[in-house]
Design a protein around this motif. Structure first.
Motif, mmCIF file in Angstrom:
data_model
loop_
_atom_site.group_PDB
_atom_site.id
_atom_site.type_symbol
_atom_site.label_atom_id
_atom_site.label_comp_id
_atom_site.label_asym_id
_atom_site.label_seq_id
_atom_site.Cartn_x
_atom_site.Cartn_y
_atom_site.Cartn_z
ATOM 1 N N GLY A 1 -7.729 -3.220 -6.707
ATOM 2 C CA GLY A 1 -7.227 -2.676 -5.453
ATOM 3 C C GLY A 1 -7.025 -3.721 -4.367
ATOM 4 N N PHE A 2 -7.276 -4.981 -4.676
ATOM 5 C CA PHE A 2 -7.095 -6.037 -3.686
ATOM 6 C C PHE A 2 -6.835 -7.364 -4.371
ATOM 7 C CE2 PHE A 2 -11.586 -5.858 -4.653
ATOM 8 C CZ PHE A 2 -11.922 -7.187 -4.862
ATOM 9 N N GLY A 3 -6.433 -8.340 -3.586
ATOM 10 C CA GLY A 3 -6.204 -9.682 -4.113
ATOM 11 C C GLY A 3 -6.080 -10.680 -2.980
ATOM 12 N N PHE A 4 -5.987 -11.933 -3.355
ATOM 13 C CA PHE A 4 -5.982 -12.997 -2.358
ATOM 14 C C PHE A 4 -4.889 -14.016 -2.649
ATOM 15 C CE2 PHE A 4 -10.245 -11.313 -2.737
ATOM 16 C CZ PHE A 4 -10.512 -10.974 -1.412
ATOM 17 N N SER B 1 -3.396 -21.158 5.505
ATOM 18 C CA SER B 1 -3.746 -19.819 5.971
ATOM 19 C C SER B 1 -4.151 -18.959 4.788
ATOM 20 C CB SER B 1 -2.547 -19.154 6.662
ATOM 21 O OG SER B 1 -2.160 -19.873 7.799
ATOM 22 N N PRO B 2 -5.328 -18.327 4.850
ATOM 23 C CA PRO B 2 -5.724 -17.414 3.781
ATOM 24 C C PRO B 2 -4.946 -16.105 3.872
ATOM 25 C CG PRO B 2 -7.405 -17.465 5.470
ATOM 26 C CD PRO B 2 -6.366 -18.474 5.860
ATOM 27 N N ILE B 3 -4.764 -15.479 2.720
ATOM 28 C CA ILE B 3 -4.068 -14.197 2.625
ATOM 29 C C ILE B 3 -4.979 -13.208 1.910
ATOM 30 C CG2 ILE B 3 -2.096 -12.954 1.618
ATOM 31 C CD1 ILE B 3 -0.583 -15.679 1.690
ATOM 32 N N SER B 4 -5.128 -12.012 2.473
ATOM 33 C CA SER B 4 -5.876 -10.944 1.848
ATOM 34 C C SER B 4 -4.964 -9.720 1.769
ATOM 35 C CB SER B 4 -7.119 -10.609 2.680
ATOM 36 O OG SER B 4 -7.778 -9.487 2.155
ATOM 37 N N ILE B 5 -4.840 -9.153 0.566
ATOM 38 C CA ILE B 5 -3.968 -7.988 0.370
ATOM 39 C C ILE B 5 -4.804 -6.862 -0.210
ATOM 40 C CG2 ILE B 5 -1.919 -7.111 -0.812
ATOM 41 C CD1 ILE B 5 -0.930 -10.041 -0.937
ATOM 42 N N VAL B 6 -4.709 -5.693 0.437
ATOM 43 C CA VAL B 6 -5.471 -4.521 0.011
ATOM 44 C C VAL B 6 -4.496 -3.391 -0.247
ATOM 45 C CG1 VAL B 6 -7.195 -2.823 0.723
ATOM 46 C CG2 VAL B 6 -7.452 -5.203 1.401
ATOM 47 N N PHE B 7 -4.742 -2.633 -1.290
ATOM 48 C CA PHE B 7 -3.937 -1.461 -1.612
ATOM 49 C C PHE B 7 -4.766 -0.230 -1.282
ATOM 50 C CE2 PHE B 7 -2.088 -4.830 -3.983
ATOM 51 C CZ PHE B 7 -0.750 -4.560 -4.039
ATOM 52 N N THR C 1 0.542 -19.363 -2.830
ATOM 53 C CA THR C 1 -0.084 -18.969 -4.094
ATOM 54 C C THR C 1 -0.698 -17.588 -3.904
ATOM 55 O OG1 THR C 1 -2.149 -20.066 -3.487
ATOM 56 C CG2 THR C 1 -0.591 -21.336 -4.813
ATOM 57 N N SER C 2 -0.754 -16.825 -4.981
ATOM 58 C CA SER C 2 -1.318 -15.475 -4.922
ATOM 59 C C SER C 2 -1.827 -15.081 -6.296
ATOM 60 C CB SER C 2 -0.245 -14.486 -4.466
ATOM 61 O OG SER C 2 -0.698 -13.158 -4.602
ATOM 62 N N ASP C 3 -2.866 -14.261 -6.309
ATOM 63 C CA ASP C 3 -3.381 -13.764 -7.584
ATOM 64 C C ASP C 3 -2.924 -12.332 -7.881
ATOM 65 O OD1 ASP C 3 -4.962 -12.274 -5.858
ATOM 66 O OD2 ASP C 3 -6.870 -13.027 -6.600
ATOM 67 N N ILE C 4 -1.901 -11.851 -7.157
ATOM 68 C CA ILE C 4 -1.358 -10.508 -7.385
ATOM 69 C C ILE C 4 0.100 -10.625 -7.810
ATOM 70 C CG2 ILE C 4 -0.971 -8.213 -6.431
ATOM 71 C CD1 ILE C 4 -3.021 -8.798 -4.321
ATOM 72 N N PRO C 5 0.400 -10.551 -9.101
ATOM 73 C CA PRO C 5 1.787 -10.698 -9.566
ATOM 74 C C PRO C 5 2.745 -9.625 -9.039
ATOM 75 C CG PRO C 5 0.244 -10.809 -11.417
ATOM 76 C CD PRO C 5 -0.538 -10.413 -10.207
ATOM 77 N N SER C 6 2.211 -8.432 -8.693
ATOM 78 C CA SER C 6 3.091 -7.351 -8.237
ATOM 79 C C SER C 6 3.485 -7.487 -6.764
ATOM 80 C CB SER C 6 2.425 -5.993 -8.476
ATOM 81 O OG SER C 6 1.225 -5.893 -7.732
ATOM 82 N N VAL C 7 2.988 -8.517 -6.063
ATOM 83 C CA VAL C 7 3.367 -8.751 -4.675
ATOM 84 C C VAL C 7 4.129 -10.069 -4.588
ATOM 85 C CG1 VAL C 7 2.574 -9.106 -2.307
ATOM 86 C CG2 VAL C 7 1.387 -7.474 -3.775
ATOM 87 N N LYS C 8 5.389 -9.971 -4.188
ATOM 88 C CA LYS C 8 6.214 -11.166 -3.997
ATOM 89 C C LYS C 8 6.066 -11.587 -2.532
ATOM 90 C CE LYS C 8 10.895 -12.935 -4.216
ATOM 91 N NZ LYS C 8 12.307 -12.611 -4.330
ATOM 92 N N ILE C 9 5.722 -12.847 -2.312
ATOM 93 C CA ILE C 9 5.532 -13.370 -0.966
ATOM 94 C C ILE C 9 6.613 -14.407 -0.689
ATOM 95 C CG2 ILE C 9 3.945 -14.528 0.616
ATOM 96 C CD1 ILE C 9 1.655 -13.579 -1.230
ATOM 97 N N THR C 10 7.394 -14.163 0.367
ATOM 98 C CA THR C 10 8.427 -15.123 0.752
ATOM 99 C C THR C 10 8.225 -15.535 2.204
ATOM 100 O OG1 THR C 10 9.946 -13.337 1.351
ATOM 101 C CG2 THR C 10 10.160 -14.235 -0.862
#
Length: 129
Positions: free
Chosen positions: A103-106, A120-126, A64-73
């Motif tokens: 500028g970030f999401g989880f 596992s938690p995921i943190s994404i920063v731009f 699951t992710s709250d950033i639609p512009s990042v596809k996670i596979t």
């Protein structure tokens, strides 16, 4: 830098390239650099190894992710373990389109056999550089 993250002495081989992202931590920290071209796609990959400490079983992944512009596979998306067996998987984070305004999401990656869940938690920063 590895010693700071691992909190222990780490002997480095001068002929090898090291990256903190390669540590087998149960979390994912992803940095996507913003490109001048908004249509540019950024790809970051992380490989992790899981150890089954219980009985044999098959685990399926969900993300699951709250950033639609990042596809996670995740490949493979299913792991079948014998008792005390280790298996590796790769997570690909592909960013395209505009980043979130913050500028970030989880997100979260979970392996489940229907009874047990390993998350596992995921943190994404731009960033710009």
């Amino acid at each position: 830098m590895i010693e700071a993250v691992a909190r222990r002495k780490y002997p480095c081989d001068a002929h090898k390239h090291y990256n903190v992202a390669d540590l087998n931590y149960p979390s994912f920290g992803v940095v996507h650099k913003l490109a001048e071209n908004a249509n540019h796609t950024m790809v970051v990959e992380h490989t992790r190894t899981l150890t089954n400490v219980g009985n044999a079983g098959t685990y399926k992944v969900s993300v699951t992710s709250d950033i639609p512009s990042v596809k996670i596979t995740v490949k493979p998306n299913m792991l079948s373990f014998d008792q005390n067996e280790k298996k590796s998987y790769t997570v690909t984070f592909m960013a395209s389109g505009p980043p979130p305004s913050s500028g970030f999401g989880f997100g979260r990656l979970e392996w489940s056999n229907g009874k047990n869940i390993v998350g596992s938690p995921i943190s994404i920063v731009f960033g710009t550089s």
